[in-house]
Enzyme design. Structure first.
Site, PDB file in Angstrom:
ATOM      1  N   ARG A 120       0.852  -1.182   0.000  1.00  0.00           N
ATOM      2  CA  ARG A 120       0.000   0.000   0.000  1.00  0.00           C
ATOM      3  C   ARG A 120       0.893   1.239   0.000  1.00  0.00           C
ATOM      4  NH1 ARG A 120      -2.607   2.898   4.784  1.00  0.00           N
ATOM      5  NH2 ARG A 120      -3.778   4.482   3.679  1.00  0.00           N
ATOM      6  N   HIS A 164      -2.841  10.894   1.135  1.00  0.00           N
ATOM      7  CA  HIS A 164      -2.267  10.653   2.454  1.00  0.00           C
ATOM      8  C   HIS A 164      -1.630  11.974   2.917  1.00  0.00           C
ATOM      9  CE1 HIS A 164      -0.953   7.193   5.232  1.00  0.00           C
ATOM     10  NE2 HIS A 164      -0.608   8.306   5.846  1.00  0.00           N
ATOM     11  N   GLU A 210      -7.378   8.326   6.628  1.00  0.00           N
ATOM     12  CA  GLU A 210      -7.597   8.876   7.973  1.00  0.00           C
ATOM     13  C   GLU A 210      -8.162  10.292   8.035  1.00  0.00           C
ATOM     14  OE1 GLU A 210      -4.316   8.383  10.627  1.00  0.00           O
ATOM     15  OE2 GLU A 210      -4.445   6.211  10.544  1.00  0.00           O
ATOM     16  N   ASN A 338      -7.337   1.518   9.760  1.00  0.00           N
ATOM     17  CA  ASN A 338      -6.006   1.593  10.356  1.00  0.00           C
ATOM     18  C   ASN A 338      -6.178   1.354  11.842  1.00  0.00           C
ATOM     19  OD1 ASN A 338      -5.356   2.397   7.794  1.00  0.00           O
ATOM     20  ND2 ASN A 338      -4.711   4.464   8.341  1.00  0.00           N
ATOM     21  N   TYR A 340      -4.633   1.083  15.601  1.00  0.00           N
ATOM     22  CA  TYR A 340      -3.546   1.321  16.550  1.00  0.00           C
ATOM     23  C   TYR A 340      -4.019   1.137  17.984  1.00  0.00           C
ATOM     24  CZ  TYR A 340      -0.782   2.904  12.590  1.00  0.00           C
ATOM     25  OH  TYR A 340      -0.102   2.948  11.408  1.00  0.00           O
ATOM     26  N   GLU A 398      -3.553  -0.357   8.025  1.00  0.00           N
ATOM     27  CA  GLU A 398      -2.339  -0.075   8.793  1.00  0.00           C
ATOM     28  C   GLU A 398      -2.456  -0.744  10.151  1.00  0.00           C
ATOM     29  OE1 GLU A 398      -1.223   4.069   9.363  1.00  0.00           O
ATOM     30  OE2 GLU A 398      -1.645   4.539   7.272  1.00  0.00           O
TER      31      GLU A 398
HETATM   32  C1  GBH Z   1      -1.215   6.757  10.960  1.00  0.00           C
HETATM   33  O1  GBH Z   1      -1.791   7.648  11.860  1.00  0.00           O
HETATM   34  C2  GBH Z   1      -0.851   7.442   9.671  1.00  0.00           C
HETATM   35  O2  GBH Z   1      -1.715   7.054   8.626  1.00  0.00           O
HETATM   36  C3  GBH Z   1       0.562   7.220   9.258  1.00  0.00           C
HETATM   37  O3  GBH Z   1       0.900   8.127   8.274  1.00  0.00           O
HETATM   38  C4  GBH Z   1       1.457   7.298  10.475  1.00  0.00           C
HETATM   39  O4  GBH Z   1       2.811   7.263  10.169  1.00  0.00           O
HETATM   40  C5  GBH Z   1       1.113   6.137  11.362  1.00  0.00           C
HETATM   41  O5  GBH Z   1      -0.246   6.072  11.628  1.00  0.00           O
HETATM   42  C6  GBH Z   1       1.856   6.133  12.687  1.00  0.00           C
HETATM   43  O6  GBH Z   1       1.539   7.252  13.439  1.00  0.00           O
HETATM   44  O7  GBH Z   1       0.096  14.116  18.415  1.00  0.00           O
HETATM   45  O8  GBH Z   1      -0.818  13.228  20.463  1.00  0.00           O
HETATM   46  O9  GBH Z   1      -2.241  14.487  18.942  1.00  0.00           O
HETATM   47  C7  GBH Z   1      -2.192   7.054  13.096  1.00  0.00           C
HETATM   48  C8  GBH Z   1      -3.219   7.881  13.819  1.00  0.00           C
HETATM   49  C9  GBH Z   1      -3.639  10.014  14.682  1.00  0.00           C
HETATM   50  C10 GBH Z   1      -1.821   8.786  15.492  1.00  0.00           C
HETATM   51  C11 GBH Z   1      -3.023  11.246  15.258  1.00  0.00           C
HETATM   52  C12 GBH Z   1      -1.173  10.011  16.051  1.00  0.00           C
HETATM   53  C13 GBH Z   1      -1.578  12.191  16.907  1.00  0.00           C
HETATM   54  C14 GBH Z   1      -1.522  12.093  18.359  1.00  0.00           C
HETATM   55  N1  GBH Z   1      -2.613   9.071  14.346  1.00  0.00           N
HETATM   56  N2  GBH Z   1      -2.191  10.961  16.395  1.00  0.00           N
HETATM   57  S1  GBH Z   1      -1.097  13.607  19.091  1.00  0.00           S
END
Ligand code: GBH
Length: 492
Positions: A120, A164, A210, A338, A340, A398
């Protein structure tokens, strides 16, 4: 020493058991068909993924490509933002990043060494339309043709994300970026154009990556480009234009792409996990998933904003037409999420019937402080998608984590914490597929360390360590782990 069995004594008992011709009776009563003394008994058939499950890795244009001024690429909002002092840790930027623009062939080979079957990547909009709209730049598109050809020649299926986060700066300057419907329309035109020219070789497109990140962080908190902090009314309108852009892009792709092209999205769904897996909490988590994704996934799947969202927004609710809602909810071929962190939810007697529970201070997280470890998220995310919206084809677009990767003297990175994280998430993903949740594939974030937005190069998410002074890629322990998962199609 009388009642407790010391470690040494226990070892002796276990050793004696291993030498005996039959397994100890205590084990026999739990496990009938397996001999636990053999390595083959680890990772059994019960941990298998479905046949043909698609294993992949993911990256995104601005995070890996570099070459920001090459072959006619226009500037994006991330070029501008990262060059503003104080916006990114250590004032880092993506000018060079992983130099993937020049090293893509080598990068396809590191994919090959993992034996992934899918990749991807995202297209940088300002490479294809340097001004966002108007005249296309064929040289920019050519890069993606070369990349895709290289992938196909190595038997890796390309999955293409169209947005993105690297919005052409010109659109930000001229119309205010996603604050304007003009950006939604320009996005659809660009998406249709790329699909028209790549769909002879790319069968799967994602519109937007996202909403829940780039809109919130770019236009409300200001931590991401373009760094705005809009008041609620303008902000909700921006959210609306983002989902509208998605819907119009789906229509444009359908109109321009070769028959058989599939289109979906990649959203960081706010995944609500029941605090305990009992019916009331599961029902609460299901309701919460609809409400906490009202502005993005819910309106995309249902064609309307929830009453609770509109009521809470009041005078600040977005302005929209019925046609907008129809475009936004154009049916998709698949959905990508995605995954996490989880949002834990419990049932209560409030009007909406749920509360989200905050993570206590001691909740474990990875190197990124926001990345709380909640493997159940990858079970509940797809499950909610299938149950609430009857989605028939789901991809994990992701999943991965940051780790404090420091190479040893010989250059190896033993990222046992990443392996632990992945093993636990994959165990929960396998739980989902074993129950029939239609997850078709998994893209690990990320193939290699890269530009982690406002965190610059400090948080590493790669299976491959990147030395940013030499651009050398070195597989970490997690790469060896993932290769085994793929080879056996099972959690290892
Ligand atoms: C994804 O975001 C992205 O799609 C990707 O580009 C990125 O590299 C990857 O995950 C890893 O981060 O700064 O405390 O406000 C994941 C979702 C949403 C996680 C925003 C980080 C910011 C937290 N992201 N969040 S903060």
């Amino acid at each position: 020493m009388s009642r407790k069995v010391s470690r040494r004594t226990f070892g002796k008992i276990a050793g004696a058991g291993a030498l005996a011709s039959t397994a100890p009776p205590a084990l026999n009563s739990f496990v009938s068909s397996q001999d636990l003394r053999t390595p083959e008994s680890i990772g059994t058939a019960s941990r298998q993924f479905p046949k043909g499950f698609l294993w992949g890795t993911a990256t995104a244009s601005y995070q890996v490509e570099g070459a920001v001024k090459e072959d006619g690429r226009g500037p994006s909002i991330w070029d501008t933002f990262s060059h503003m002092p104080g916006k990114v840790v250590n004032n880092a930027n993506g000018d060079v990043a992983d130099d993937h623009y020049h090293r893509y062939k080598e990068d396809v080979q590191i994919m090959k060494s993992l034996d992934v079957r899918a990749y991807r990547f995202s297209v940088a909009w300002p490479r294809v339309f340097p001004q966002g709209d108007g005249a296309p730049n064929p040289k920019g598109l050519d890069f993606y043709k070369r990349l895709v050809d290289e992938l196909l020649a190595n038997n890796i299926q390309p999955f293409c994300t169209l947005y993105h986060w690297d919005l052409p700066q010109s659109l930000q300057d001229r119309v205010g970026g996603w604050e304007s419907r003009d950006t939604s329309k320009a996005f659809a035109d660009y998406a249709g154009f790329v699909a028209e020219h790549l769909s002879d070789r790319v069968k799967h497109f994602f519109t937007i990556n996202e909403f829940g990140a780039f809109v919130e962080l770019g236009y409300r908190t200001g931590i991401h480009a373009p760094g705005l902090r809009l008041p609620p009314g303008r902000f909700n309108q921006t959210r609306h234009h983002a989902v509208l852009g998605h819907g119009l892009a789906v229509q444009a792709i359908r109109a321009k792409a070769k028959p058989g092209t599939k289109v979906g999205l990649a959203e960081n769904l706010n995944i609500c996990v029941p605090v305990i897996e009992t019916e009331p909490h599961i029902e609460a988590a299901t309701r919460a998933t609809r409400e906490l994704n009202a502005q993005y996934m819910t309106v995309i799947q249902e064609g309307k904003y929830t009453d609770a969202y509109l009521a809470a927004a009041g005078a600040n609710a977005p302005k929209f037409t019925p046609e907008d809602l129809k475009s936004i909810s154009t049916p998709l071929d698949f959905a990508g999420i995605n995954v996490y962190t989880p949002t834990y939810v419990r049932a209560d007697n409030s009007p909406l019937g749920f509360t989200s529970v905050h993570h206590p201070h001691s909740f474990p997280h990875m190197a990124s402080t926001w990345l709380f470890v909640g493997p159940e998220a990858i079970y509940w995310g797809p499950r909610h998608m299938a149950r609430i919206w009857n989605v028939k084809e789901i991809y994990i677009t992701e999943n991965g984590c940051s780790s404090a990767d420091i190479p040893g003297v010989d250059g190896t990175v033993d990222d046992t914490d990443r392996v632990m994280y992945l093993r636990n998430y994959l165990t929960q993903l396998q739980r989902a597929t074993s129950e029939g949740v239609p997850v078709r594939g998994y893209f690990l974030w990320s193939l290699m360390d890269n530009f982690e937005w406002a965190d610059g190069y400090t948080n590493r998410f790669g299976l491959h360590y990147v030395d940013y002074t030499t651009q050398k890629r070195t597989p970490k322990l997690s790469a060896a782990f993932y290769r085994e998962v793929i080879a056996r199609n099972t959690v290892t």
